[in-house]
Design a protein around this motif. Structure first.
Motif, PDB file in Angstrom:
ATOM      1  N   UNK A   1      -4.034  14.566 -12.322  1.00 24.59           N
ATOM      2  CA  UNK A   1      -5.110  13.590 -12.428  1.00 24.59           C
ATOM      3  C   UNK A   1      -4.792  12.552 -13.494  1.00 24.59           C
ATOM      4  N   UNK A   2      -4.222  13.029 -14.616  1.00 27.14           N
ATOM      5  CA  UNK A   2      -3.851  12.096 -15.688  1.00 27.14           C
ATOM      6  C   UNK A   2      -2.790  11.125 -15.198  1.00 27.14           C
TER       7      UNK A   2
ATOM      8  N   UNK B   1       0.810  -1.222   0.000  1.00 32.16           N
ATOM      9  CA  UNK B   1       0.000   0.000   0.000  1.00 32.16           C
ATOM     10  C   UNK B   1       0.840   1.268   0.000  1.00 32.16           C
TER      11      UNK B   1
ATOM     12  N   UNK C   1      -4.103  14.680  -3.600  1.00 36.39           N
ATOM     13  CA  UNK C   1      -4.342  14.294  -4.992  1.00 36.39           C
ATOM     14  C   UNK C   1      -4.372  15.505  -5.917  1.00 36.39           C
ATOM     15  N   UNK C   2      -4.626  16.685  -5.362  1.00 34.60           N
ATOM     16  CA  UNK C   2      -4.661  17.905  -6.167  1.00 34.60           C
ATOM     17  C   UNK C   2      -3.265  18.479  -6.387  1.00 34.60           C
TER      18      UNK C   2
ATOM     19  N   UNK D   1      -3.842  20.476 -12.287  1.00 35.16           N
ATOM     20  CA  UNK D   1      -4.747  19.456 -11.751  1.00 35.16           C
ATOM     21  C   UNK D   1      -4.956  18.341 -12.756  1.00 35.16           C
ATOM     22  N   UNK D   2      -5.152  18.772 -14.011  1.00 36.91           N
ATOM     23  CA  UNK D   2      -5.396  17.788 -15.072  1.00 36.91           C
ATOM     24  C   UNK D   2      -4.188  16.867 -15.232  1.00 36.91           C
TER      25      UNK D   2
ATOM     26  N   UNK E   1      -1.206   2.394  -3.153  1.00 40.59           N
ATOM     27  CA  UNK E   1      -1.706   3.565  -2.449  1.00 40.59           C
ATOM     28  C   UNK E   1      -2.286   3.132  -1.112  1.00 40.59           C
TER      29      UNK E   1
ATOM     30  N   UNK F   1      -3.757   9.759   0.951  1.00 36.53           N
ATOM     31  CA  UNK F   1      -4.908   9.671   0.053  1.00 36.53           C
ATOM     32  C   UNK F   1      -5.889  10.823   0.238  1.00 36.53           C
ATOM     33  N   UNK F   2      -5.472  11.930   0.844  1.00 36.64           N
ATOM     34  CA  UNK F   2      -6.386  13.057   1.034  1.00 36.64           C
ATOM     35  C   UNK F   2      -6.659  13.731  -0.312  1.00 36.64           C
ATOM     36  N   UNK F   3      -7.783  14.432  -0.398  1.00 37.49           N
ATOM     37  CA  UNK F   3      -8.144  15.123  -1.637  1.00 37.49           C
ATOM     38  C   UNK F   3      -7.064  16.143  -2.003  1.00 37.49           C
ATOM     39  N   UNK F   4      -6.560  16.868  -1.010  1.00 35.60           N
ATOM     40  CA  UNK F   4      -5.537  17.888  -1.273  1.00 35.60           C
ATOM     41  C   UNK F   4      -4.277  17.251  -1.842  1.00 35.60           C
TER      42      UNK F   4
ATOM     43  N   UNK G   1     -12.273  15.010   2.912  1.00 36.28           N
ATOM     44  CA  UNK G   1     -11.050  15.123   2.118  1.00 36.28           C
ATOM     45  C   UNK G   1      -9.888  14.458   2.815  1.00 36.28           C
TER      46      UNK G   1
ATOM     47  N   UNK H   1      -1.777  12.678   6.419  1.00 34.15           N
ATOM     48  CA  UNK H   1      -2.930  11.838   6.108  1.00 34.15           C
ATOM     49  C   UNK H   1      -2.762  11.416   4.653  1.00 34.15           C
TER      50      UNK H   1
ATOM     51  N   UNK I   1      -7.684   5.115   2.325  1.00 28.52           N
ATOM     52  CA  UNK I   1      -8.156   6.476   2.598  1.00 28.52           C
ATOM     53  C   UNK I   1      -8.164   6.733   4.111  1.00 28.52           C
TER      54      UNK I   1
END
Lengths: 179, 144
Positions: free
Chosen positions: B28-29, A38, B137-138, B24-25, B39, B132-135, A157, B130, B42
């Motif tokens: 994301x790509x 992981x 990934x951004x 971002x794109x 990974x 796998x956070x959204x941030x 998030x 943390x 979450x």
């Protein structure tokens, strides 16, 4: 004011892009990485073999498409999981059934914040007053702050469902409230 | 023609919004292309405030495992864990004293602290955060 709005739009667009990309890659069966692959656990760690595997615990819970691929709220409400409310006997459980609408969401549908589901997991003091003042309109929440981990972003998030799930919060069409 | 086009592109890119979206794109790509790769789960938190220096593996705290058994408030209200990865100044002395993890990991509610390897199971050098956070990934994946 105008600049603020376009900042909002850009933030929303950025989140939407990631959401779109995530959804194209995330379709299909639910999968959880084994702990030794992981990226954070050391495959050579001697304790690894004793730890529960995410797939073992999570595959039996109600499905979701984001985060842990688990609908935690449903898992709790259906009694499939029974997480303890306290370790100290004097701790009180405070439930509150009160929805708050955040109307200033630019072109996005308005945000409905349901206290009930939040108080099933959290205590009032977790958000009040250090994250949110207990007053309608007193909290200048926006997506930039949320992305930076403020307000809703303290949990969403990071642990609660990701910020790519726009419509779970932006769920109230503007016309619905005017009527 | 090329110079003019590049200058035009530069002007456009300097506008923060478009640059942010392009970045971002790209991320994301990249994430899409490497989707089957490793990974974390979450909400997994790696705590490496002192571990590397002490030549211990960093701690991996799995939120998913704990929220099956406890509501958020147990740790974040009663035990005083701040909503901040690495922001709690946890050390083994406090844990042995029954604070933080030690409120449960005492051999009564959960297994006790002599099982070092069960928590200290992370890859050495993994930063406190943390996963796998959204941030995460951004932003550009600096730590990958």
């Amino acid at each position: 004011m105008r600049a603020g709005r376009s900042r909002h739009r850009r933030a929303a667009a950025a989140v939407w892009l990631v959401a779109a990309m995530a959804s194209t890659g995330g379709a299909g069966a639910r999968e959880w990485r084994p702990l030794d692959d992981d990226g954070v656990h050391d495959p050579a760690a001697p304790g690894l073999q004793y730890l529960q595997k995410p797939s073992e615990a999570l595959s039996v819970l109600p499905p979701d498409t984001a985060g842990n691929r688990v609908n935690w709220v449903e898992a709790l409400r259906q009694g499939i999981i029974k997480p303890r409310t306290n370790v100290f006997p004097e701790t009180k459980v405070n439930l509150l059934d009160l929805d708050v609408i955040f109307p200033e969401t630019s072109e996005m549908p308005m945000v409905r914040f349901p206290h009930l589901v939040h108080t099933e997991w959290l205590d009032c003091a977790n958000c009040h007053d250090h994250l949110f003042k207990k007053k309608i309109g007193a909290n200048p929440v926006n997506m930039f702050k949320i992305l930076e981990g403020e307000y809703c972003g303290r949990c969403h998030g990071a642990v609660a469902f990701p910020l790519t799930e726009c419509k779970r919060c932006h769920s109230v069409p503007r016309n619905d409230l005017i009527r | 023609m090329t110079t003019a086009a590049l200058a035009g592109l530069g002007r456009v890119l300097r506008r923060r919004g478009l640059a942010m979206m392009l970045a971002t794109l790209c991320v994301a790509l990249l994430a899409g292309l490497t989707a089957p790769g490793s990974h974390a789960e979450y909400g997994d938190v790696v705590i490496n405030n002192f571990s590397d220096k002490a030549e211990m593996r960093p701690v991996v705290f799995p939120h998913w495992f704990h929220r099956v058994r406890f509501r958020c408030k147990v740790c974040h209200a009663d035990l005083g864990f701040k909503f901040q990865a690495g922001g709690n100044e946890i050390n083994m002395l406090k844990i042995i004293d029954g604070e933080y993890c030690g409120a449960c990991h005492n051999g009564e509610i959960a297994w006790s602290i002599e099982n070092c390897d069960l928590c200290h199971s992370g890859k050495p050098g993994t930063p406190t955060q943390v996963h796998e956070s959204t941030l995460q990934k951004l932003l550009t994946p600096v730590n990958k």
